[in-house]
Motif scaffolding. Structure first.
Motif, PDB file in Angstrom:
ATOM      1  N   THR A 254       0.883  -1.510  -0.109  1.00 20.55           N
ATOM      2  CA  THR A 254       0.380   0.231  -0.004  1.00 20.55           C
ATOM      3  C   THR A 254       0.768   1.288  -0.012  1.00 20.55           C
ATOM      4  OG1 THR A 254      -1.933  -1.189   0.601  1.00 20.55           O
ATOM      5  CG2 THR A 254      -1.681   1.364   1.436  1.00 20.55           C
ATOM      6  N   THR A 255       1.558   1.109   0.637  1.00 20.97           N
ATOM      7  CA  THR A 255       2.690   2.495   0.998  1.00 20.97           C
ATOM      8  C   THR A 255       3.436   2.851  -0.510  1.00 20.97           C
ATOM      9  OG1 THR A 255       3.356   2.034   2.717  1.00 20.97           O
ATOM     10  CG2 THR A 255       4.927   2.895   1.475  1.00 20.97           C
ATOM     11  N   VAL A 256       4.307   1.261  -0.885  1.00 26.60           N
ATOM     12  CA  VAL A 256       4.110   1.846  -2.586  1.00 26.60           C
ATOM     13  C   VAL A 256       3.737   2.294  -3.594  1.00 26.60           C
ATOM     14  CG1 VAL A 256       5.232   0.081  -3.805  1.00 26.60           C
ATOM     15  CG2 VAL A 256       6.396   0.105  -2.336  1.00 26.60           C
ATOM     16  N   ASP A 257       2.585   1.487  -3.340  1.00 29.06           N
ATOM     17  CA  ASP A 257       1.339   2.076  -4.269  1.00 29.06           C
ATOM     18  C   ASP A 257       1.650   4.268  -3.859  1.00 29.06           C
ATOM     19  OD1 ASP A 257       1.034  -0.057  -5.949  1.00 29.06           O
ATOM     20  OD2 ASP A 257      -0.903  -0.574  -4.312  1.00 29.06           O
TER      21      ASP A 257
ATOM     22  N   THR B 106       7.185  11.744  -0.279  1.00 32.24           N
ATOM     23  CA  THR B 106       7.735  10.267  -0.416  1.00 32.24           C
ATOM     24  C   THR B 106       8.304   9.517   0.720  1.00 32.24           C
ATOM     25  OG1 THR B 106       8.723  11.000  -2.503  1.00 32.24           O
ATOM     26  CG2 THR B 106       8.996   8.093  -1.675  1.00 32.24           C
ATOM     27  N   LYS B 107       8.338  10.413   1.715  1.00 34.37           N
ATOM     28  CA  LYS B 107       8.579   9.796   2.975  1.00 34.37           C
ATOM     29  C   LYS B 107       7.721   9.262   4.051  1.00 34.37           C
ATOM     30  CE  LYS B 107      11.184   6.895   5.643  1.00 34.37           C
ATOM     31  NZ  LYS B 107      11.815   6.226   5.521  1.00 34.37           N
ATOM     32  N   ALA B 108       6.387  10.220   4.145  1.00 33.36           N
ATOM     33  CA  ALA B 108       5.742  10.544   4.233  1.00 33.36           C
ATOM     34  C   ALA B 108       4.516  10.065   3.837  1.00 33.36           C
ATOM     35  CB  ALA B 108       4.490  12.450   4.344  1.00 33.36           C
ATOM     36  N   GLN B 109       4.416   8.999   2.908  1.00 31.51           N
ATOM     37  CA  GLN B 109       2.781   7.995   3.102  1.00 31.51           C
ATOM     38  C   GLN B 109       3.866   6.528   3.748  1.00 31.51           C
ATOM     39  OE1 GLN B 109       1.191   8.930   0.380  1.00 31.51           O
ATOM     40  NE2 GLN B 109       2.873  10.647   0.361  1.00 31.51           N
ATOM     41  N   GLU B 110       4.566   6.753   4.219  1.00 31.10           N
ATOM     42  CA  GLU B 110       4.429   5.516   4.803  1.00 31.10           C
ATOM     43  C   GLU B 110       4.232   5.540   6.045  1.00 31.10           C
ATOM     44  OE1 GLU B 110       8.729   4.140   5.674  1.00 31.10           O
ATOM     45  OE2 GLU B 110       9.684   4.484   3.788  1.00 31.10           O
ATOM     46  N   LEU B 111       3.712   7.504   6.862  1.00 30.39           N
ATOM     47  CA  LEU B 111       3.050   7.600   7.664  1.00 30.39           C
ATOM     48  C   LEU B 111       1.713   7.507   7.844  1.00 30.39           C
ATOM     49  CD1 LEU B 111       5.596   9.913   8.502  1.00 30.39           C
ATOM     50  CD2 LEU B 111       6.039   7.510   9.313  1.00 30.39           C
ATOM     51  N   LEU B 112       0.992   7.527   6.334  1.00 35.19           N
ATOM     52  CA  LEU B 112      -0.149   7.746   7.031  1.00 35.19           C
ATOM     53  C   LEU B 112      -0.685   6.524   7.706  1.00 35.19           C
ATOM     54  CD1 LEU B 112      -0.630   8.237   3.005  1.00 35.19           C
ATOM     55  CD2 LEU B 112      -0.957  10.297   4.197  1.00 35.19           C
ATOM     56  N   PRO B 113      -2.227   7.271   8.073  1.00 33.81           N
ATOM     57  CA  PRO B 113      -3.022   6.205   8.841  1.00 33.81           C
ATOM     58  C   PRO B 113      -3.410   4.304   8.186  1.00 33.81           C
ATOM     59  CG  PRO B 113      -4.554   8.449   8.770  1.00 33.81           C
ATOM     60  CD  PRO B 113      -2.618   8.649   7.227  1.00 33.81           C
ATOM     61  N   GLY B 114      -2.925   3.753   8.873  1.00 33.37           N
ATOM     62  CA  GLY B 114      -2.880   2.747   8.842  1.00 33.37           C
ATOM     63  C   GLY B 114      -1.512   2.061   8.118  1.00 33.37           C
ATOM     64  N   GLN B 115      -0.493   3.100   8.263  1.00 37.13           N
ATOM     65  CA  GLN B 115       0.756   2.275   8.161  1.00 37.13           C
ATOM     66  C   GLN B 115       1.470   2.572   9.167  1.00 37.13           C
ATOM     67  OE1 GLN B 115       0.892   1.228   4.420  1.00 37.13           O
ATOM     68  NE2 GLN B 115      -0.583   1.614   4.968  1.00 37.13           N
ATOM     69  N   ARG B 116       3.257   1.802   9.644  1.00 34.46           N
ATOM     70  CA  ARG B 116       3.834   2.450  11.153  1.00 34.46           C
ATOM     71  C   ARG B 116       4.765   3.356  10.209  1.00 34.46           C
ATOM     72  NH1 ARG B 116       3.539  -2.248   8.534  1.00 34.46           N
ATOM     73  NH2 ARG B 116       5.112  -2.324   8.041  1.00 34.46           N
ATOM     74  N   GLY B 117       4.874   3.791  11.508  1.00 35.39           N
ATOM     75  CA  GLY B 117       6.108   4.825  11.386  1.00 35.39           C
ATOM     76  C   GLY B 117       7.436   4.217  11.555  1.00 35.39           C
TER      77      GLY B 117
END
Length: 597
Positions: free
Chosen positions: A354-357, A586-597
């Motif tokens: 999901t993060t990659v997309d 780009t890095k922020a996509q890893e921190l969106l809701p549902g993702q782990r920081g």
């Protein structure tokens, strides 16, 4: 006319089942070239634009066919040009035989034109077998041993044949003192397994583990089913070294993807948290991405004992064929019913994709290079072959490309040399003319040699039953990987004199050769461009104008590395603020809701 040494050499290659020789002519191999003509070009003489490309094509052919690749070059400069491709074969453990000419025997030692000490030159790269043939009777054993040694050691070997000998009458070895015969050509395949006591010890280690991780490399390619069985029994996740990217498909929920500098977050986390590690057919060199010493018990399986225990202090080492050894190991493993560890891995993998997309969808100027590969992944035929060049293209290949079905893929793994992406694709087409091939290539590599090899593609495309051969150029006018390394490792801003490339219209050049050519400078056109390229009746160049400031940030990048890049670009980098903005988005996509920081 009697059979010459050159005639016999060509015939013996044909007896070995060699269908093509990747080559470039020169007067040091005139006797062999003439023999190809007399043999009605069987095996086929495949003319590259440069001897280095011949070697790369042989490597690509060997990687994707599983057979020995053969390259041929003239004496002196031609032989020298082969070296980089042969070192690529050596470091990636690929069987390639190089046949090179030498000055006439009567001129040796006389500082004659193109006289180079080839035995010294090839001593390291062809260390498994290197011989100069000086009499006709020597040839059968020398050529046969070169092929058998290449197969057995999975490495390059070399045969040096002086020019005058090539044109002499061939006489076979005699049944007498100091004459060495050779048996008829035959391929030998080993299926060696480790001793039963060692396999039992390995089973004990794996059965005792609660959080098992598996790392596979290219040596596990013949053992995909066995790896899946062991992963299911142990509840393990499976990470893939770069050369093992195509061992298992990425649609398996427990496959964490690539590992290392070009790797994924799930692979990093699995290695960080596991208590047991099984390495199968991998010589992955970056031990800092494996578990900390003492954290995990380790088992390694490799066909070559020379590469056992080199990267991690493994407790049990099994020297043997991966498939055979895993088949012997599986009945001794207890099925793990607790799915907590496997469940965590599968959630991490799902979150990662999901993060990659999301990262691929981040807007850029003009096209986000991650989106190029993500769009390809959605359309990639199940029987495709994908090659990648070194540079930032390797990042997107490693992280964004989703392997599925029978897709094969490779690049220059250990040498990481620039330039093999297009010649690998040519080698792949000769190995599998019925399969579509895609090469992911940076514009630096295209300017280095890819453009010239488009001529080779145009020349030989009619030999391929499926002419789909897509060369995708990441066109950003920047030697991008080194630019990022300057920033992240050297703490220096981009030095434009070394890093900026001249602008070239790659599509226009392809069009001039009669190839399909597509230019993309709008991300919304990418999907349709891939559809057109993958359905074209001729080879295609897909010239995609990409943003050089989309950062290949590892998902496990440290705060120090991020700070180093930021400080570097603020020292005077020409695209400082755009680069920082792209990195943050780009890095922020890893921190969106549902993702782990």
């Amino acid at each position: 006319m009697s059979e010459t040494v050159g005639d016999y050499l060509v015939r013996r290659l044909r007896d070995w089942g060699v269908r093509q020789v990747f080559a470039y002519p020169g007067d040091g191999i005139n006797g062999i070239v003439a023999a190809f003509g007399r043999a009605d070009n069987q095996p086929r003489f495949v003319q590259a634009r440069h001897e280095e490309m011949s070697a790369f094509q042989a490597v690509g052919y060997a990687k994707f066919s599983g057979q020995v690749g053969v390259c041929l070059a003239t004496s002196g400069p031609g032989a020298i040009h082969l070296l980089n491709g042969l070192y690529d074969a050596k470091l990636d453990h690929v069987p390639v035989v190089a046949i090179v000419g030498q000055t006439d025997r009567s001129a040796m030692g006389g500082s004659y034109q193109q006289e180079v000490d080839l035995q010294t030159l090839f001593k390291d790269v062809a260390s498994e077998y290197l011989v100069e043939v000086n009499v006709a009777e020597q040839l059968p054993n020398a050529l046969d041993r070169a092929i058998r040694a290449a197969e057995a050691s999975r490495s390059p070997t070399a045969l040096i044949v002086p020019g005058d000998l090539q044109e002499e009458e061939y006489t076979p070895p005699r049944h007498e003192f100091k004459q060495v015969p050779s048996s008829p050509p035959s391929h030998v395949r080993s299926a060696v397994s480790a001793p039963e006591s060692d396999i039992a010890a390995a089973a004990e280690v794996l059965n005792a583990g609660e959080r098992v991780a598996i790392l596979v490399g290219q040596g596990a390619r013949n053992a995909a089913a066995e790896v899946r069985e062991v992963a299911d029994l142990t509840g393990a996740g499976v990470a893939k070294a770069l050369l093992g990217k195509d061992v298992l498909p990425d649609d398996l929920p427990y496959v964490t993807g690539a590992i290392g500098l070009l790797g994924t977050r799930p692979s990093y986390e699995m290695m960080r948290d596991c208590d047991t590690l099984l390495i199968v057919g991998s010589n992955f060199p970056y031990s800092q991405f494996l578990p900390k010493y003492g954290q995990a018990r380790g088992v390694q399986i490799d066909i070559d004992g020379r590469f056992i225990g080199m990267r991690y202090p493994t407790e049990v080492n099994l020297v043997g064929d991966a498939a055979t050894t895993l088949r012997a190991l599986a009945p001794l493993l207890r099925r793990r019913e607790d799915s907590g560890w496997r469940g965590t891995i599968e959630r991490n993998v799902a979150d990662w994709w999901t993060t990659v997309d999301r990262q691929a969808a981040v807007p850029a100027r003009p096209v986000n290079p991650m989106r190029v590969v993500s769009e390809l992944s959605r359309r990639l035929p199940d029987n495709a072959i994908v090659t990648a060049d070194s540079g930032s293209a390797a990042n997107w290949y490693a992280r964004n490309l989703r392997i599925r079905g029978d897709v094969r893929g490779s690049l220059s793994g250990t040498l990481a040399t620039m330039g093999p992406g297009v010649p690998y694709a040519i080698g792949a087409k000769f190995a599998h003319p019925e399969r579509p091939v895609v090469a992911l290539v940076g514009d630096g590599a295209m300017q280095m040699n890819g453009l010239a090899e488009l001529i080779t593609i145009a020349r030989y495309r009619n030999l391929w039953s499926d002419q789909r051969c897509v060369i995708c150029v990441f066109h950003n006018n920047d030697l991008n990987q080194v630019t990022w390394e300057l920033r992240a490792m050297g703490g220096a801003p981009k030095f434009e004199e070394s890093q900026t490339l001249p602008d070239v219209d790659y599509a226009a050049f392809a069009r001039s050769l009669g190839l399909t050519a597509i230019t993309v400078d709008d991300p919304e056109d990418l999907g349709a461009a891939w559809d057109r390229a993958l359905s074209a009746a001729t080879p295609t160049v897909l010239d995609v104008h990409c943003d050089p400031e989309v950062p290949p940030i590892p998902p496990h990048a440290t705060a120090e590395q991020v700070r180093s890049v930021t400080e570097a670009v603020l020292k005077g980098d020409p695209e400082a603020f755009h680069m920082i903005a792209q990195g943050l988005r780009t890095k922020a996509q890893e921190l969106l809701p549902g993702q782990r920081g």
